[in-house]
Design a protein around this motif. Structure first.
Motif, mmCIF file in Angstrom:
data_model
loop_
_atom_site.group_PDB
_atom_site.id
_atom_site.type_symbol
_atom_site.label_atom_id
_atom_site.label_comp_id
_atom_site.label_asym_id
_atom_site.label_seq_id
_atom_site.Cartn_x
_atom_site.Cartn_y
_atom_site.Cartn_z
ATOM 1 N N LYS A 29 8.201 3.532 -4.032
ATOM 2 C CA LYS A 29 7.511 3.973 -5.252
ATOM 3 C C LYS A 29 8.172 3.280 -6.443
ATOM 4 O O LYS A 29 8.596 2.138 -6.351
ATOM 5 N N THR A 30 8.258 3.974 -7.558
ATOM 6 C CA THR A 30 8.856 3.350 -8.747
ATOM 7 C C THR A 30 10.206 3.932 -9.099
ATOM 8 O O THR A 30 10.916 3.382 -9.951
ATOM 9 N N ASN A 31 10.584 5.034 -8.436
ATOM 10 C CA ASN A 31 11.812 5.694 -8.893
ATOM 11 C C ASN A 31 12.813 5.995 -7.787
ATOM 12 O O ASN A 31 13.779 6.715 -8.009
ATOM 13 N N GLN A 32 12.604 5.455 -6.569
ATOM 14 C CA GLN A 32 13.553 5.682 -5.490
ATOM 15 C C GLN A 32 14.070 4.336 -4.984
ATOM 16 O O GLN A 32 13.287 3.489 -4.548
ATOM 17 N N HIS A 33 15.400 4.176 -5.051
ATOM 18 C CA HIS A 33 16.012 2.899 -4.721
ATOM 19 C C HIS A 33 17.246 3.142 -3.849
ATOM 20 O O HIS A 33 18.029 4.054 -4.116
ATOM 21 N N PHE A 34 17.405 2.322 -2.828
ATOM 22 C CA PHE A 34 18.520 2.447 -1.903
ATOM 23 C C PHE A 34 19.245 1.100 -1.840
ATOM 24 O O PHE A 34 18.629 0.071 -1.557
ATOM 25 N N SER A 87 0.814 -1.213 0.000
ATOM 26 C CA SER A 87 0.000 0.000 0.000
ATOM 27 C C SER A 87 0.850 1.267 0.000
ATOM 28 O O SER A 87 0.406 2.319 -0.435
ATOM 29 N N ARG A 88 2.089 1.160 0.485
ATOM 30 C CA ARG A 88 3.009 2.294 0.444
ATOM 31 C C ARG A 88 4.055 2.140 -0.646
ATOM 32 O O ARG A 88 4.982 2.946 -0.751
ATOM 33 N N GLU A 89 3.935 1.075 -1.431
ATOM 34 C CA GLU A 89 4.899 0.781 -2.492
ATOM 35 C C GLU A 89 6.326 0.736 -1.931
ATOM 36 O O GLU A 89 7.267 1.301 -2.503
ATOM 37 N N LEU A 90 6.468 0.046 -0.796
ATOM 38 C CA LEU A 90 7.755 -0.082 -0.125
ATOM 39 C C LEU A 90 8.159 -1.550 -0.100
ATOM 40 O O LEU A 90 7.386 -2.406 0.349
ATOM 41 N N PHE A 91 9.383 -1.841 -0.569
ATOM 42 C CA PHE A 91 9.854 -3.225 -0.639
ATOM 43 C C PHE A 91 11.296 -3.272 -0.130
ATOM 44 O O PHE A 91 12.145 -2.499 -0.584
ATOM 45 N N VAL A 92 11.564 -4.173 0.826
ATOM 46 C CA VAL A 92 12.897 -4.342 1.401
ATOM 47 C C VAL A 92 13.317 -5.794 1.235
ATOM 48 O O VAL A 92 12.626 -6.709 1.708
ATOM 49 N N ASN A 93 14.444 -6.026 0.548
ATOM 50 C CA ASN A 93 14.984 -7.372 0.332
ATOM 51 C C ASN A 93 16.430 -7.407 0.777
ATOM 52 O O ASN A 93 17.116 -6.373 0.813
ATOM 53 N N GLY A 94 16.923 -8.595 1.136
ATOM 54 C CA GLY A 94 18.305 -8.734 1.582
ATOM 55 C C GLY A 94 18.986 -9.938 0.973
ATOM 56 O O GLY A 94 18.363 -10.979 0.761
#
Length: 832
Positions: A684-689, A659-666
């Motif tokens: 979102k679709t354009n911010q990546h860390f 719902s917040r378009e937030l995805f964390v993978n390791g």
């Protein structure tokens, strides 16, 4: 067959070093004695356990006891086959090589760990030949602290099986005279009442606890594995309104000062309460309850203020007001409506509280600032040293600052240093059903000031411990120790000067000096002085930097070695017969989370994600197992959580928040230390860390930036605060902390979810919901029942990397699918 229903919550990922312990049915504890002697409020306790190997082959035998957290271990020895093996206290750096070698062999090198609020656990083991015996003897020392008008000596008894010769002997000798003595604790029950004998004659008291073998299975936490509980000896001494109780021996003195019949001083108190998002739920509910009780207890001539904070500061009133019934009722209504949400601005909240006290400086009153927080600063000023400097400048030594850290997400050393810099103390509040009572109990310790600006003067004294105290509270005690110059009692003149409201009081009575009698060894008062000096030097070292810090640390280390105290600066090398591994014993810090260990008599196990694992057989040798990463499911209200292993360098779904378009993978490491190599956050679709041990790479649209060192990184509504070994990430109502650990010179990442998103559609290892299991205790094997399915579990131990200073933990180990109640494949991602 017994069953226990337990709540489980996934908390963090960590690496594990798992080991199995020998079957304790193979050996017999035939004698278990605890002997404690208290003189001048200084307790020396000796635990002696005698064990025989009943088998026809050599067996590894374990010594596993719990001691008071405030104590220093001063001696450990083993007697085997006519030989004595003494533990040797060394500087921690000197013992580091042996410590590193033990860790590299997959052994438990840190043998003392925090367990719960008041205890530490000591464990070691040794191989004993067939039908041979071993005697373990552990000695620890502590200065009793007076709170709420009494001293409490806590003795934990847990021999791990019923013992034919089981004894607890306590002897107390106080020259001032013993006013009362009582016995409490989990072992002081009706079923065990006739096992306790208590005798009190003027200056002396004796407590004996001699339960039969049958009685040793009858307390609340006792059973087939024998005693498991506390005896708490509660007492106080006779008081006078003069100089107090001074005892001298061998050129040293100790002074206990606690006048009682003094008028209370009205106080000015400001409560600064964290209401950020991490306080949601049970914490804020218990805080509200405690605050309402505390407000009810304010005296009408007290003045008070109430501040709550998250990213913003909320004052109930802009200035202190009198604690009359109308104001107290209004404040209680304010407290009932405190809601938790948002970030944490500790700096601004404390500065506003200090300003409130500074602008309300009532003559003849005592001012107090109390902070309650469960986390770390995430907005405003977030540099910890800057916050400490700001608070110290605002307070300017005019009143004490008390910091209460709720749970284990707080940086406790930060709170402790800030309190010490401002003449206060830090206290941890444990997240438990009685947290509100813990808060209220602390307040009661400081609720009644009797004296301010207390100065302890000793003409003819030298090498003194702390002599200046901002306030003295009813029910507490001030203790000072030192040396008498040239051991000349004739020129030794003690005096106390203090303020009571607007009056200057002088306490002076040379007749109160008491020569030590024959019942006191010549070095006892000297050891009291050494104990108190080391404690205070360790506190002082925390506050200093540069050459001063090094000098104070050197002094504390020198005394620790001279008196064989195991402190945070020293280690005890546990020597064993030739050919056996050497254990190195370290003392944990209060900033470390309590270690949860298995119940006695069961196999050891850990609470973890990700590790290289080695298993110890019943013999001494160590064999290596394949590389594993171990994950932990924490058990609430239970000492043993669940854990499961994942093999290989997989990519895992940590947190997905659609719902917040937030995805964390390791991405798991493929090296022996086994943490996470990289962690990716997509928003979102354009911010990546992309986060690794060297720094953070941010891709915001077409822009790419790299960040290393301490920095503040923002992209859209995602904020990252980069510190030395920690990255704090906030996105909406989610807060994630990524810790950077180092093992064998290799760094790795460890993610910990500090604040859960409010949305119910989150998924991933960090977002698993609470689970419930039933423990089925069986003779042949241990089974757990999860969702009506019984599964076999085994045991191991592991380092808890979800905290800054990792601890060895224990867990019930099962398969990933059984622990998760769904296939592990659901958490594996093809792309990071």
């Amino acid at each position: 067959m017994g069953r226990t229903v337990v709540q489980l919550t996934l908390i963090g990922l960590q690496l594990a070093l798992a080991s199995t312990l020998p079957n304790k049915d193979d050996w017999d504890v035939y004698s278990f004695h605890i002997n404690s002697t208290v003189t001048s409020r200084y307790a020396t306790t000796v635990i002696t356990s005698r064990v025989v190997n009943r088998m026809d082959e050599s067996k590894e035998i374990e010594f596993h006891v719990r001691i008071a957290k405030n104590a220093f271990i001063s001696k450990f020895r083993m007697f085997i086959d006519g030989q004595v093996y003494d533990g040797v206290v060394k500087a921690k750096e000197q013992a580091q090589q042996q410590y590193t070698e033990a860790v590299s062999r997959g052994e438990s090198a840190g043998l003392v760990s925090s367990v719960g609020r008041t205890l530490e656990e000591f464990m070691t083991s040794v191989t004993v030949a067939a039908h041979k015996k071993v005697t373990f003897e552990l000695t620890y020392e502590e200065l009793m602290k007076r709170t709420h008008g009494k001293y409490e000596l806590q003795i934990h008894a847990r021999p791990m099986q019923p013992v034919r010769d089981f004894k607890v002997d306590v002897y107390i000798h106080e020259e001032a005279g013993i006013n009362f003595i009582d016995v409490k604790g989990g072992l002081s029950t009706k079923a065990l009442a006739n096992a306790i004998t208590k005798t009190h004659v003027n200056k002396q008291a004796w407590v004996y606890f001699y339960p039969t073998v049958d009685q040793q299975t009858m307390c609340d936490n006792c059973g087939e594995q024998g005693m498991n509980g506390d005896l708490v000896i509660v007492y106080d001494v006779n008081r006078n309104n003069g100089l107090g109780d001074i005892k001298k021996s061998g050129g040293y003195f100790v002074h206990h000062f606690a006048p009682s019949n003094l008028p209370r001083i009205s106080k000015n108190v400001v409560f600064v309460i964290d209401k950020s998002g991490s306080m949601q739920g049970r914490k804020i509910e218990q805080t509200r309850i405690a605050l309402i009780h505390i407000l009810n207890d304010l005296a009408e001539d007290d003045h008070f203020g109430l501040i709550t904070f998250n990213a913003n500061i909320f004052s109930w009133k802009l200035e202190l007001v009198q604690a009359n019934s109308k104001n107290v009722e209004s404040a209680k209504n304010f407290a009932r409506n405190i809601q938790a949400t948002g970030y944490t601005d500790i700096n601004q909240a404390l500065l506003q509280g200090a300003n409130m006290l500074n602008t309300h400086d009532r003559e003849g009153s005592a001012s107090i600032l109390i902070l309650l927080t469960d986390g770390q600063p995430t907005t405003g000023v977030t540099n910890l040293e800057k916050i400490q400097s700001n608070v110290r400048e605002a307070v300017a030594g005019k009143f004490p600052v008390y910091c209460l850290g709720f749970g284990f997400d707080v940086d406790f050393e930060f709170l402790k240093k800030m309190s010490l810099q401002n003449n206060g103390v830090a206290r941890r509040i444990y997240v438990d059903s009685d947290a509100d009572l813990q808060l209220k109990g602390f307040y009661e310790e400081v609720a009644t000031p009797l004296l301010t600006d207390v100065t302890m003067i000793y003409v003819g004294g030298t090498n003194l411990t702390q002599t200046n105290f901002s306030q003295y509270y009813n029910g507490s005690e001030i203790v000072v120790a030192g040396q008498i110059t040239d051991n000349d009692i004739e020129t030794f003149t003690p005096q106390v000067v203090a303020i009571s409201s607007n009056r200057r009081l002088v306490f002076s009575d040379p007749n109160d000096i008491v020569e030590s009698g024959g019942s006191v060894s010549d070095d006892l008062i000297q050891r009291v002085w050494a104990y108190l000096t080391v404690k205070q030097l360790l506190d002082k070292e925390l506050q200093l930097s540069g050459p001063e810090k090094k000098q104070v640390k050197k002094e504390a280390l020198s005394l620790s070695l001279k008196y064989s105290f195991v402190t945070p600066l020293t280690s005890m090398v546990v020597t064993k017969p030739l050919g056996e591994t050497i254990h190195v014993l370290h003392k944990p810090k209060e900033s470390e989370a309590p270690q949860r260990r298995k119940p006695p008599g069961r196999q050891s196990i850990s609470r973890h994600h990700g590790t290289s694992t080695s298993h110890r057989s019943d013999n001494v040798g160590v064999s290596l197992a394949p590389l594993l990463h171990r994950f932990l499911l924490k058990a609430e209200n239970q000492t043993v959580p669940l854990c499961f292993d994942v093999s290989g360098a997989l990519s895992l779904k940590l947190l997905h928040h659609p719902s917040r378009e937030l995805f964390v993978n390791g991405e798991l490491d493929s090296v022996a230390n086994g943490g996470f190599k990289r962690i990716f956050i997509h928003f979102k679709t354009n911010q990546h860390f992309e986060i690794d041990t060297k720094g953070v790479t941010v891709r915001d649209g077409q822009t790419e930036t790299h960040h290393t060192g301490e920095d503040l990184v923002t992209a859209g509504s995602v904020t990252m605060i980069m510190r030395n070994n920690e990255i704090d990430i906030a996105a909406g109502d989610m807060r994630l902390v990524i810790l950077v650990h180092k093992k064998n010179s290799i760094k790795f990442l460890w993610p910990v979810l500090r604040q859960y998103p409010s949305a119910n559609n989150t998924d991933g290892l960090l977002a698993l919901k609470s689970a419930v299991y039933e423990e089925v205790q069986q003779v042949a094997a241990t089974k757990l029942k999860i969702k009506n399915q019984e599964i076999n579990v085994t045991s191991g131990n592991a380092n808890d990397y979800s905290i800054a200073s990792p601890l060895m933990m224990n867990c019930w180990l099962t398969s990933a699918d059984s622990a998760l109640q769904r296939p592990l494949a659901d958490f594996i991602v093809a792309q990071l």
